[in-house]
Every structure is written in C-alpha cells, then in structure tokens.
Design a protein around this motif. Sequence first.
Motif, PDB file in Angstrom:
ATOM      1  N   CYS A 119      43.429  37.443  45.467  1.00 56.05           N
ATOM      2  CA  CYS A 119      44.698  38.688  45.860  1.00 56.05           C
ATOM      3  C   CYS A 119      44.599  39.779  45.170  1.00 56.05           C
ATOM      4  N   ARG A 120      45.736  38.661  43.040  1.00 56.79           N
ATOM      5  CA  ARG A 120      46.015  39.515  42.755  1.00 56.79           C
ATOM      6  C   ARG A 120      45.009  39.393  41.279  1.00 56.79           C
ATOM      7  N   SER A 121      43.700  38.526  41.040  1.00 56.15           N
ATOM      8  CA  SER A 121      42.702  40.219  40.756  1.00 56.15           C
ATOM      9  C   SER A 121      41.925  40.964  41.354  1.00 56.15           C
ATOM     10  N   LEU A 122      42.023  41.089  42.850  1.00 53.38           N
ATOM     11  CA  LEU A 122      41.321  42.193  42.991  1.00 53.38           C
ATOM     12  C   LEU A 122      42.444  43.215  43.101  1.00 53.38           C
ATOM     13  N   MET A 123      43.832  43.063  42.845  1.00 53.33           N
ATOM     14  CA  MET A 123      44.626  44.239  42.627  1.00 53.33           C
ATOM     15  C   MET A 123      44.123  44.772  41.670  1.00 53.33           C
ATOM     16  N   ALA A 124      43.919  43.838  40.204  1.00 56.40           N
ATOM     17  CA  ALA A 124      44.204  44.375  38.576  1.00 56.40           C
ATOM     18  C   ALA A 124      42.947  45.118  39.047  1.00 56.40           C
ATOM     19  N   LEU A 125      41.569  44.860  39.436  1.00 58.47           N
ATOM     20  CA  LEU A 125      40.838  45.468  39.134  1.00 58.47           C
ATOM     21  C   LEU A 125      40.143  46.736  39.778  1.00 58.47           C
ATOM     22  N   GLN A 126      41.188  46.823  41.614  1.00 61.50           N
ATOM     23  CA  GLN A 126      41.347  48.436  41.485  1.00 61.50           C
ATOM     24  C   GLN A 126      42.193  48.914  40.901  1.00 61.50           C
ATOM     25  N   ALA A 127      43.024  48.025  40.362  1.00 64.04           N
ATOM     26  CA  ALA A 127      44.315  49.395  39.269  1.00 64.04           C
ATOM     27  C   ALA A 127      43.004  49.835  38.185  1.00 64.04           C
ATOM     28  N   GLN A 128      42.296  48.812  37.915  1.00 65.62           N
ATOM     29  CA  GLN A 128      41.207  49.865  36.825  1.00 65.62           C
ATOM     30  C   GLN A 128      40.404  50.723  36.984  1.00 65.62           C
ATOM     31  N   GLY A 129      40.648  50.552  38.285  1.00 61.01           N
ATOM     32  CA  GLY A 129      39.855  52.684  39.168  1.00 61.01           C
ATOM     33  C   GLY A 129      38.288  51.821  39.899  1.00 61.01           C
ATOM     34  N   LEU A 130      38.401  50.414  39.591  1.00 61.29           N
ATOM     35  CA  LEU A 130      37.070  50.172  40.310  1.00 61.29           C
ATOM     36  C   LEU A 130      37.222  50.450  42.116  1.00 61.29           C
ATOM     37  N   ASN A 131      35.185  50.867  42.624  1.00 59.06           N
ATOM     38  CA  ASN A 131      35.911  50.762  44.662  1.00 59.06           C
ATOM     39  C   ASN A 131      36.484  49.667  44.743  1.00 59.06           C
TER      40      ASN A 131
END
Length: 445
Positions: free
Chosen positions: A307-319
């Motif tokens: 969950c933490r990694s997913l949030m970080a990647l989404q914050a970088q703009g990944l779909n």
Amino acid sequence: MPTNAPSIQTSLRIIPRDQHSISRKGVSPNALRVLYRLHEAGHRACLVGGAVRDLLAGLEPKDFDVATDATPEEVRHLFRNCRLIGRRFRLAHVVFGREVIEVATFRANIDDGSGDRQVHDDGRLLRDNVYGTIEDDAVRRDFTANALYYDIADFSVRDYVGGFEDVNNRVLRLIGDPETRYREDSVRMLRAIRLAAKLDFGIAPDTAAPLPGLAPLLAEAAPARLFEECLKMFLSGHAVASFEGLERHGLLSALFPETAAALAANRSGALRHMLIEGLRGTDRRVAIDEPVSPAFLFAVLLWPAYCRSLMALQAQGLNTVEAERRAADRVTLHQLDTIALPRRFSLPMQEIWLMQSRFSQRQRKRVVRTLSHPRFRAAFDFLVLRRAASPAHEEDIAFWQEAQQNPDTAIAHHPAVEPESGDGDTADAPRKRRRRRRRSHAAGE
C-alpha cells in the motif's frame, strides 16, 4: 585450532518419577522403541528438548527427539530404518512410516582439536560435531526449558541448568551469555519469539535485553532459513502473539523492514489492525486444522508495504494499473533480500493484491472473468479481510458474495453493475457488436 566456549556452571537436579508429570502414555510408541533399544544396547538414551518441555507444560508434543551417547554410526548400526543426515549437525533419523525420530549424539561446547567444530570470526557456529557427555550437551542447548532429559533408565527428569524451574515458572531463558548465543546463531532471536508465543512464556529480562541491538544480525542469516522460520512462527497457531513479540522486541524491522516502515507511517493504525485480523484468522484456521496458504500469509504480512509503495508510485504520476504492478514487484524484490519467498508463493501473493482493484469494476465481462480467475477465492477472502481496515469495502463484498451464488442475477439486478462501454442494453451488446463486424467486413470486399 581448538575452540573453547565460555564455561557455564551446571548443577544436576534429578526429579524422580513421582515428582514430575511425564508419563510414557504421552510419548510416541516409536520414540519409546528407539529409547529402549539404545538402552538395551548399553547406551544412555533420553527423551530431550521440546517434547520434555511440552509434556511438563501440559502440552501435546508434535515431535520426539532422542539424545544419546551413541555416535550416529552406532545408531545406524542398531536400526535398519535409520539414515544419517546433516553436515553442520550430524544426526540420525530413525524412520517409522511418516514419523521420524531424530537421534542426536551428546555434543560438547569445547573442542580439543579431535572433533569437527568450526566457528566463523564473527561468532557464528558453522559446524558442531564435537561429542561429549550429557552435561556437555545440556549447556550447549539454547534455552533452559529445552535442556531437560527424560531418562528411560529410571524415568526421571534430569536438569543441569535450571530448566525444570523455568518451565514451572513459564519463563524462557537462554543458557550462557545471551549476546554470545545470539551471535552464534542469529535465528535464535526468532526462535525465542516463537517459543514464547507458542508456550505463552515470558522471556527472561537478560535474554530479551540484547534483541533490539542485535536485530541487524538477521541480515546475515540464510534467506531460505528465515523463510522456514517464518512458516513455523506464523503457521503454528500463534501468529498474532509471534507478530506482537517481533514488534515488542525490535525484530520486526529486521525481518519485514518495509512493512515496519509502513505501519509506523500509518497514523490511523488501520493497516496494523487489518494485519492482526489476518493473522488472527490464520490462527483460527490452524486451530480447526484447516490449511493456510503461505501466499495468503505473506500477502497479509506485506500488504502494508504494498500500500505504501503504491501510494508513492501514484504520487509520481503513474496510472493505477502500472503503479500496482510496479509496487507488487518492488515489495517482493526488496523482501527477497531478507526472506527467500519462493515464486510458487510470491506470484499468487501478487495476484491476490492485483485483483483487489478488480472488485470495484462491475462491467459484465470483467465480472465473469474475475469470477473465473483461479485466484478469485483467495482474493475475495482478502477483500473481506480489508473490511477490518475500512468499511468502504462493504458494497463490493456484498456484490461479490451475491455474484458467487448467482452471477446472472447479480449482474442483471445489482444497481452498481455497469454495461460495457459504448453498449446500450447489456443483454443485447454481443449481438450488436457482431452486426458491426459483419458490416465492416462487407464494406471492405
């Protein structure tokens, strides 16, 4: 070069048959066969370790180990159904169908150069095949509760290091200097947590004190061995107590670093609440003898990290789709540095995670595909578990519960189901697409 361990004082206490609770009725008949045959051949033979500890604590042992002054080769000579195993610790296994009685020769902690003992410069014990007396054997065992011997010669319990009293007081205590013993084998730290959880024992203060400071030593342990230790820790019916022990004694961040970081950052505590609920469910299944998949177990243990990694990647703009896949791969890869999670478990674990976003998608074809997915049941159980962290999943749970019973009814009547994009009436959608394809083909001729 001779290796000398620090001297540990022993004081023999013999607890006669009428002063302890062990009965031969509680001992495996096959273990008794091994004990009696060794005794009749002139060897000293004792039940030792966890079986003695558990019988004294009122528990039912699962394994029965034997200690003797016979060498592994002498044991093999006595039993046709015996095989010798191990290099680090040479052992004899006497096989009775599915039951294996492990027979170990009394070992010494002091090597005069005549044995086979090797210690790494950092204190790790690499090989230990130096044989000695029963007193020597007692002091080289890990915990006092595991250094008790049930002697088949007179049915007494022999205690050299105070283990009988510690079992009665429900205390887990290392034999010798705790830091030295942990440096010999860092996995002993996890073993302390696991045994305390299993037995409902407290850990003696001097045994617990070095744990947080020595936690980084776990990085030196073989990842495959840590995986096996995790299975013992979390699939034996005491997963919640084991996890809480890891937290309490500062070992969680060494074993599951990204999970520990995610839990620390989750101020609401929702992720920890879900993780504990998942482990509680695991304990319930073990208690009623139902199987638990290691893939599901690790999906629970590593979900906060995902969950933490997913949030970080989404914050970088990944779909969302790309972020989910990258997060799953990243968490799995990083965890492999510590624990050798086999692909037969890591891949289903990732599928359980990646299917979670499908449960909010209600298009007809996607519903059908999701229901037919081989990992659907595990993923749905995981969705139900997520309810412990957030009530927002209630609607999804209700829909998929209905869909499992009667998918056509759920798709036709549930208000949240959406038609396929660009279609009108869902029931007529496939026929309309076929007509469009035929017209296009005809126009091209």
